[in-house]
Scaffold this active site. Sequence first.
Site, mmCIF file in Angstrom:
data_model
loop_
_atom_site.group_PDB
_atom_site.id
_atom_site.type_symbol
_atom_site.label_atom_id
_atom_site.label_comp_id
_atom_site.label_asym_id
_atom_site.label_seq_id
_atom_site.Cartn_x
_atom_site.Cartn_y
_atom_site.Cartn_z
ATOM 1 N N TYR A 42 0.787 -1.235 0.000
ATOM 2 C CA TYR A 42 0.000 0.000 0.000
ATOM 3 C C TYR A 42 0.820 1.287 0.000
ATOM 4 O O TYR A 42 0.272 2.358 0.235
ATOM 5 C CB TYR A 42 -0.931 0.013 1.208
ATOM 6 C CG TYR A 42 -1.801 -1.215 1.305
ATOM 7 C CD1 TYR A 42 -2.550 -1.644 0.222
ATOM 8 C CD2 TYR A 42 -1.863 -1.960 2.484
ATOM 9 C CE1 TYR A 42 -3.351 -2.771 0.301
ATOM 10 C CE2 TYR A 42 -2.655 -3.076 2.576
ATOM 11 C CZ TYR A 42 -3.396 -3.488 1.487
ATOM 12 O OH TYR A 42 -4.183 -4.611 1.576
ATOM 13 N N SER A 92 -3.401 -7.080 8.656
ATOM 14 C CA SER A 92 -4.087 -7.433 7.414
ATOM 15 C C SER A 92 -3.087 -8.037 6.413
ATOM 16 O O SER A 92 -2.468 -9.063 6.719
ATOM 17 C CB SER A 92 -4.794 -6.203 6.846
ATOM 18 O OG SER A 92 -5.716 -6.561 5.842
ATOM 19 N N TYR A 93 -2.898 -7.443 5.232
ATOM 20 C CA TYR A 93 -1.969 -8.016 4.253
ATOM 21 C C TYR A 93 -0.566 -8.123 4.847
ATOM 22 O O TYR A 93 0.161 -9.084 4.566
ATOM 23 C CB TYR A 93 -1.940 -7.177 2.983
ATOM 24 C CG TYR A 93 -1.292 -7.880 1.806
ATOM 25 C CD1 TYR A 93 -2.068 -8.488 0.818
ATOM 26 C CD2 TYR A 93 0.094 -7.947 1.680
ATOM 27 C CE1 TYR A 93 -1.471 -9.137 -0.267
ATOM 28 C CE2 TYR A 93 0.688 -8.592 0.606
ATOM 29 C CZ TYR A 93 -0.096 -9.191 -0.360
ATOM 30 O OH TYR A 93 0.493 -9.845 -1.427
ATOM 31 N N TRP A 145 -11.495 -3.614 -1.845
ATOM 32 C CA TRP A 145 -10.043 -3.742 -1.734
ATOM 33 C C TRP A 145 -9.377 -3.544 -3.092
ATOM 34 O O TRP A 145 -8.394 -2.801 -3.209
ATOM 35 C CB TRP A 145 -9.691 -5.118 -1.167
ATOM 36 C CG TRP A 145 -8.224 -5.327 -0.944
ATOM 37 C CD1 TRP A 145 -7.418 -4.683 -0.043
ATOM 38 C CD2 TRP A 145 -7.373 -6.254 -1.633
ATOM 39 N NE1 TRP A 145 -6.129 -5.155 -0.130
ATOM 40 C CE2 TRP A 145 -6.072 -6.120 -1.093
ATOM 41 C CE3 TRP A 145 -7.595 -7.193 -2.644
ATOM 42 C CZ2 TRP A 145 -4.994 -6.892 -1.537
ATOM 43 C CZ3 TRP A 145 -6.521 -7.962 -3.085
ATOM 44 C CH2 TRP A 145 -5.237 -7.811 -2.528
ATOM 45 N N ASP A 197 -14.054 -8.104 13.262
ATOM 46 C CA ASP A 197 -13.094 -8.069 12.157
ATOM 47 C C ASP A 197 -13.443 -9.125 11.119
ATOM 48 O O ASP A 197 -13.874 -10.233 11.467
ATOM 49 C CB ASP A 197 -11.683 -8.308 12.684
ATOM 50 C CG ASP A 197 -10.651 -8.335 11.568
ATOM 51 O OD1 ASP A 197 -10.766 -7.497 10.648
ATOM 52 O OD2 ASP A 197 -9.760 -9.200 11.602
ATOM 53 N N HIS A 211 -11.998 -4.127 11.433
ATOM 54 C CA HIS A 211 -10.729 -4.313 10.739
ATOM 55 C C HIS A 211 -9.907 -3.029 10.747
ATOM 56 O O HIS A 211 -10.294 -2.010 10.162
ATOM 57 C CB HIS A 211 -10.965 -4.758 9.305
ATOM 58 C CG HIS A 211 -9.722 -5.244 8.635
ATOM 59 N ND1 HIS A 211 -9.070 -6.383 9.039
ATOM 60 C CD2 HIS A 211 -8.996 -4.743 7.601
ATOM 61 C CE1 HIS A 211 -8.005 -6.562 8.282
ATOM 62 N NE2 HIS A 211 -7.933 -5.580 7.408
#
Length: 558
Positions: A41, A113-114, A161, A251, A281
């Site tokens: 990101y 997350s990622y 996303w 989440d 989240h």
Amino acid sequence: MEIIVEMDVACTLRDGTTLYANVYRPSSVEKYPVLLTRLPYNKNLPDFPHRYIDPLRLARSGYVIIIQDVRGRFASEGDFKPFVQEAEDGYDTVEWAAALPYSNGRVGMFGLSYYGFTQLYAAVLQPPSLKAIFPVMTGSNLQEGLAYRGGAFELGLVETWMLDSIAADYLNRIKENHHHLETIHHDLNHIFEWHKYKPVKEWPPLWKYPSIGHLFNKLADPEDSIHMEADITNELKNIDVSSYHIAGWYDCFLGSTLTNYQEMKKSGEVDQKLMIGPWGHGDFNAVIGDRFFGSHCSGSSLDLTGLHLNWFDRWLKGHSPETNEDKPVHIFVMGINDWRAEEEWPLKRAQYVPYYLQRPGSFSIEKGKLSTKKSESIGTDSFIFDPEHPVPTQGGGTLFYQGMNMGPKDQRGVSDRDDVLVYTTEPLSNPLEVTGPIKVELIVSSDVTHTDFTATLVDVLPDGTSYNLADGMARLEGLRNEPTRIVIDLWATSNVFLEGHTIGLHITSSNFPRYDVNPNTGKSTFDSWETKKAHQKVYYGPIHESCVYLPIIPNRVI
């Protein structure tokens, strides 16, 4: 302590691809342990790399902080192949970081997350220098919580996303359309209208650019090889890296994070810890959805940066853990809104009590009844599921644009619909704690062979306000006009139903746009726009014992 910041530090991988990272490190000539995070990101945007912790504070505490763009994203070279590229790339980056001249050779990883996926994928390959990780709100496969849940496509999550977080840089790199940024922002402003578009495989906001459209369809196709290649769930038990997991009751990765913790505990060789808060989240605020859980549950109050320091000081510097780290599990109990330390998850003392669906009790004319006593009479409840008018998503573990419609939301607008079955206990005379995994077992039938059933556990207040606690989805095939047993996994919750409250259960067949709508035709809205109505039945009674299993904590003290 003076901190040196280096931008675009090069890391060359085994195949010659170069990834770039920003490095924050003490100016001293000493060598320090490394804390690494890897993300798609943009390492230069503080909102993404920093999120809920402060990298400068970590650096001032004696760590080298490395924030790296993954392969094919922003400054880094290569082609972006989400998830499947992160194991070998993660291994190589860990060992590169350990060999830097200002590193002492010990590496930890952190991120949400990622960034959590990148930790677990690297850990599966067991790079020698990786000593501890801190995965937050993350998964280990694409089929339960990311692209799919219970067989249904996570429509809102994946479309959001891809359009909001992935598309812009992806298109910048291939120069497919010089005006794509303006178009993407316009489509994001109308994304909730776009969620209604079908067939999904032709979703216009992404298929205006065929290259990103193809990537989207790979994630949306459960038969695509990316789903098999990205699934490391069966390998978690072999990871021998000390790990601190953080989850949120609201989440989208709650189920996955709990699975990660439970599977990695099986290795038995290293320390595993778990914290579960009342969060959505990436949202550690005390207010989520329609509820305020108290300032003591917020990320700032908990000092999540300090929590990371305690963990990495222990495993990368050999410091003794603090007292509050003695027990491996910390959970936030909603209802009484308080933290509690536990020895394990799930709790061994929980008693899994079936609450049976029954005919309406005397306290209610319109609602069905939930009771620990089995019904003495046989009955059915029915509704018509019209895919053209699905039940709207009302809170839960969503991941919509800008965090909208997340968390606990008043369910009265949903429960008043004709296509939602509502069951409640009588008002409780004493508080009752429910903490642990929750499953709904239903006997159902339909006049179509392919359809969905959903279930939501709710806490109903004396004034009628009802807040969702946990929910689940089951996509079904091979149904007929005869009773069939199904199980819906609601993942888990921790909540005290206070005196005067009632326990509620909602049953229906859609939750849109969180999930794609089942057209009831045997196809899906991924490749079809035709739909048909389905006549759904839920059975209860001494033969067909439909129920929800609640993990009751006995003898709790308020």
